[in-house]
Scaffold this motif. Structure first.
Motif, PDB file in Angstrom:
ATOM      1  N   GLN A 100       5.406   4.066   2.188  1.00 13.77           N
ATOM      2  CA  GLN A 100       4.680   3.412   1.112  1.00 13.77           C
ATOM      3  C   GLN A 100       3.180   3.557   1.322  1.00 13.77           C
ATOM      4  O   GLN A 100       2.703   3.700   2.459  1.00 13.77           O
ATOM      5  CB  GLN A 100       5.035   1.923   1.057  1.00 13.77           C
ATOM      6  CG  GLN A 100       6.418   1.624   0.495  1.00 13.77           C
ATOM      7  CD  GLN A 100       6.462   1.724  -1.024  1.00 13.77           C
ATOM      8  OE1 GLN A 100       5.436   1.918  -1.671  1.00 13.77           O
ATOM      9  NE2 GLN A 100       7.653   1.597  -1.583  1.00 13.77           N
ATOM     10  N   GLU A 101       2.451   3.534   0.211  1.00 11.28           N
ATOM     11  CA  GLU A 101       0.992   3.559   0.286  1.00 11.28           C
ATOM     12  C   GLU A 101       0.473   2.123   0.222  1.00 11.28           C
ATOM     13  O   GLU A 101       0.875   1.337  -0.639  1.00 11.28           O
ATOM     14  CB  GLU A 101       0.417   4.366  -0.863  1.00 11.28           C
ATOM     15  CG  GLU A 101      -1.107   4.502  -0.798  1.00 11.28           C
ATOM     16  CD  GLU A 101      -1.647   5.404  -1.893  1.00 11.28           C
ATOM     17  OE1 GLU A 101      -2.871   5.383  -2.120  1.00 11.28           O
ATOM     18  OE2 GLU A 101      -0.838   6.109  -2.528  1.00 11.28           O
ATOM     19  N   MET A 102      -0.367   1.778   1.181  1.00 10.46           N
ATOM     20  CA  MET A 102      -0.923   0.433   1.239  1.00 10.46           C
ATOM     21  C   MET A 102      -1.763   0.160  -0.010  1.00 10.46           C
ATOM     22  O   MET A 102      -2.656   0.944  -0.339  1.00 10.46           O
ATOM     23  CB  MET A 102      -1.783   0.266   2.494  1.00 10.46           C
ATOM     24  CG  MET A 102      -2.399  -1.111   2.649  1.00 10.46           C
ATOM     25  SD  MET A 102      -1.179  -2.415   2.897  1.00 10.46           S
ATOM     26  CE  MET A 102      -0.550  -1.949   4.498  1.00 10.46           C
ATOM     27  N   LYS A 148      -6.103   4.089   1.037  1.00  8.22           N
ATOM     28  CA  LYS A 148      -5.434   5.382   1.143  1.00  8.22           C
ATOM     29  C   LYS A 148      -4.784   5.512   2.514  1.00  8.22           C
ATOM     30  O   LYS A 148      -5.111   6.399   3.307  1.00  8.22           O
ATOM     31  CB  LYS A 148      -6.431   6.509   0.891  1.00  8.22           C
ATOM     32  CG  LYS A 148      -6.991   6.517  -0.525  1.00  8.22           C
ATOM     33  CD  LYS A 148      -7.937   7.688  -0.742  1.00  8.22           C
ATOM     34  CE  LYS A 148      -8.462   7.696  -2.173  1.00  8.22           C
ATOM     35  NZ  LYS A 148      -9.389   8.840  -2.415  1.00  8.22           N
ATOM     36  N   THR A 149      -3.862   4.632   2.773  1.00  5.63           N
ATOM     37  CA  THR A 149      -3.165   4.584   4.051  1.00  5.63           C
ATOM     38  C   THR A 149      -1.662   4.504   3.805  1.00  5.63           C
ATOM     39  O   THR A 149      -1.202   3.695   3.005  1.00  5.63           O
ATOM     40  CB  THR A 149      -3.617   3.376   4.890  1.00  5.63           C
ATOM     41  OG1 THR A 149      -5.030   3.470   5.120  1.00  5.63           O
ATOM     42  CG2 THR A 149      -2.886   3.340   6.226  1.00  5.63           C
ATOM     43  N   LYS A 178       1.614   3.197  10.647  1.00  3.05           N
ATOM     44  CA  LYS A 178       0.611   3.399   9.607  1.00  3.05           C
ATOM     45  C   LYS A 178      -0.208   4.625   9.952  1.00  3.05           C
ATOM     46  O   LYS A 178      -0.433   4.948  11.118  1.00  3.05           O
ATOM     47  CB  LYS A 178      -0.288   2.174   9.456  1.00  3.05           C
ATOM     48  CG  LYS A 178      -1.045   1.774  10.710  1.00  3.05           C
ATOM     49  CD  LYS A 178      -1.869   0.518  10.460  1.00  3.05           C
ATOM     50  CE  LYS A 178      -2.626   0.120  11.733  1.00  3.05           C
ATOM     51  NZ  LYS A 178      -3.457  -1.068  11.525  1.00  3.05           N
ATOM     52  N   SER A 179      -0.647   5.353   8.925  1.00  2.00           N
ATOM     53  CA  SER A 179      -1.333   6.624   9.152  1.00  2.00           C
ATOM     54  C   SER A 179      -2.764   6.452   9.640  1.00  2.00           C
ATOM     55  O   SER A 179      -3.291   7.318  10.328  1.00  2.00           O
ATOM     56  CB  SER A 179      -1.329   7.450   7.857  1.00  2.00           C
ATOM     57  OG  SER A 179      -1.997   6.750   6.818  1.00  2.00           O
ATOM     58  N   ASN A 180      -3.400   5.347   9.298  1.00  2.00           N
ATOM     59  CA  ASN A 180      -4.794   5.097   9.707  1.00  2.00           C
ATOM     60  C   ASN A 180      -4.800   3.939  10.704  1.00  2.00           C
ATOM     61  O   ASN A 180      -4.685   2.774  10.324  1.00  2.00           O
ATOM     62  CB  ASN A 180      -5.654   4.766   8.491  1.00  2.00           C
ATOM     63  CG  ASN A 180      -7.130   4.655   8.841  1.00  2.00           C
ATOM     64  OD1 ASN A 180      -7.529   4.810   9.999  1.00  2.00           O
ATOM     65  ND2 ASN A 180      -7.956   4.389   7.836  1.00  2.00           N
ATOM     66  N   ILE A 228      -4.540  -4.710   8.845  1.00  2.00           N
ATOM     67  CA  ILE A 228      -3.731  -5.217   7.750  1.00  2.00           C
ATOM     68  C   ILE A 228      -3.894  -6.725   7.681  1.00  2.00           C
ATOM     69  O   ILE A 228      -3.514  -7.448   8.610  1.00  2.00           O
ATOM     70  CB  ILE A 228      -2.250  -4.844   7.938  1.00  2.00           C
ATOM     71  CG1 ILE A 228      -2.094  -3.330   8.029  1.00  2.00           C
ATOM     72  CG2 ILE A 228      -1.412  -5.393   6.797  1.00  2.00           C
ATOM     73  CD1 ILE A 228      -0.685  -2.873   8.291  1.00  2.00           C
ATOM     74  N   SER A 229      -4.462  -7.196   6.592  1.00  2.00           N
ATOM     75  CA  SER A 229      -4.650  -8.630   6.409  1.00  2.00           C
ATOM     76  C   SER A 229      -3.416  -9.249   5.753  1.00  2.00           C
ATOM     77  O   SER A 229      -2.518  -8.545   5.281  1.00  2.00           O
ATOM     78  CB  SER A 229      -5.888  -8.896   5.544  1.00  2.00           C
ATOM     79  OG  SER A 229      -5.717  -8.331   4.257  1.00  2.00           O
TER      80      SER A 229
END
Length: 405
Positions: free
Chosen positions: A270-272, A276-277, A314-316, A321-322
């Motif tokens: 999934q995209e956050m 763009k993560t 996660k990619s980044n 992540i809040s």
């Protein structure tokens, strides 16, 4: 004296049947132990390979279109590995199974033709996998179902699968991780079930689902890749005895969520939201509730699913992540999953194959409607196509990693 004699005769009469326990014994060396069976459509010209072992008269050429080719793996005594050593239980460089083929008009006919090639009697007590080619499954497996139902040696815990392509290719595969090809295929299915990537759809489960008035059967759908690796590509689902469609691998997870089959084993990328993560969400637990009602003479089904999982990647790595982003991510997964579930159900509705067993819920909770409007399996197939479905999802991310704030 007469009482004593009668007692002796009675004891002898009761003990005598126990002394005949091995009258029909058959040594394992005298058995041709079948480990796996592959079933394909015969090609033009294969009718020349048919034996006259079961033919009284010459067959009409028009019936040759129904020929099937059977490929079997037979265990070779003394060559099956008994341990983890490089040469335990067998001879180095010698294959532990013997792959044979035969051509016939039915399963029994093909096996009788195969028996003519063997000195030992065919034995199916250790049969583990039945592979159907996609062409055979789409044509109909009524004969195959009938044979394996009536064969007392075939266990209900056998895996029946559909292969994308020829079943003989899987029978002749030579995987590197296992010396016995059948055991590798069996391990692929068993481990997928243990990891939550495949439901428990043995041969007996398929028979039960196919026999139900409000449900259809499914089997694993496999594809042979390079280097003889076998991929679980999805599920093949049936309408009566004919295969009418396939699912993707991820849709197996949709099916298991609707049916509340645990543990969860599938992950989605999934995209956050707002960044763009890319993140990976892995399902760990599923819970669902299915209710059916009748509205304006039509069946209306409500599916409420609860899915729990972990954020595994996660990619980044620099992005934190809040709680707000996490809440938005849960909502996005919920919306996407609901759409995916509805599309999969609509796909099976179009094919007229109720693999989820919604018809069984209608039979149980709306018995008066069923007895008046449905009654038969064929009638439910038509009702299922027009059934209204409402899916609601609730997703909870339990673990997100130690670096997340």
């Amino acid at each position: 004296m007469w009482q004593s004699l009668i007692k002796q005769i009675l004891v002898f009469t009761l003990i005598a049947p126990l002394l005949t326990g091995c009258w029909d014994r058959l040594e394992i060396e005298d058995r041709a132990v079948v480990l796996a069976i592959g079933i394909d459509e015969a090609k033009p010209g294969d009718e020349k390979e048919t034996s006259n072992a079961t033919h009284i008269l010459k067959q009409d050429p028009a019936t040759n279109k129904g020929l099937i080719r059977l490929t079997v793996q037979i265990a070779v005594p003394g060559r099956i590995p008994l341990g983890t050593g490089s040469d335990s239980g067998g001879t180095s460089g010698v294959k532990p199974v013997w792959v044979l083929t035969s051509v016939g008009y039915t399963i029994e006919d093909s096996l009788m033709n195969l028996q003519q090639q063997l000195s030992s009697q065919l034995f199916f007590g250790h049969l583990r996998v039945i592979v159907l080619s996609e062409a055979v499954a789409k044509k109909g497996i009524q004969n195959e179902n009938d044979f394996f139902r009536r064969q007392p040696q075939v266990r209900r815990t056998v895996w029946m699968v559909v292969s994308k392509g020829n079943a003989s290719d899987i029978m002749n595969a030579n995987p590197q991780l296992e010396r016995v090809p059948t055991l590798y295929l069996l391990a692929t299915l068993e481990h997928a079930r243990q990891m939550g990537k495949l439901p428990n759809i043995f041969l007996g489960v398929f028979f039960s689902a196919s026999s139900a008035k409000g449900q259809e059967g499914t089997v694993p759908y496999l594809e042979l890749k390079k280097e003889s690796s076998i991929e679980l590509a999805g599920m093949a689902y049936f309408k009566n005895d004919k295969m009418v469609g396939t699912s993707t691998a991820l849709q197996i997870g949709h099916y298991m969520a609707i049916k509340q089959i645990n543990p969860g084993g599938y992950s989605v990328l999934q995209e956050m939201p707002g960044a763009k993560t890319l993140v990976m969400f892995k399902t760990t637990h599923r819970k669902s509730k299915i209710t059916t009602t009748i509205k304006n003479g039509k069946v209306h089904t409500i599916i409420k699913c609860q899915v729990e999982g972990d954020l595994t990647e996660k990619s980044n790595e620099r992005m934190s992540i809040s709680k707000e982003n996490l809440k938005k991510l849960e909502e996005k997964i919920q919306n996407d999953a609901a759409v995916g579930f509805e599309k999969f159900i609509q796909q099976t509705q179009k094919d007229g194959s109720d693999i989820f067993g919604f018809g069984e819920y209608v039979r149980a909770t709306q018995s008066s409607y069923w007895n008046k409007e449905v009654k038969t399996k064929e009638a439910w197939e038509n009702k299922y196509k027009d059934m209204d479905v409402e899916v609601t999802m609730q997703v909870k991310i339990r673990r997100i990693g130690t670096k997340t704030k």
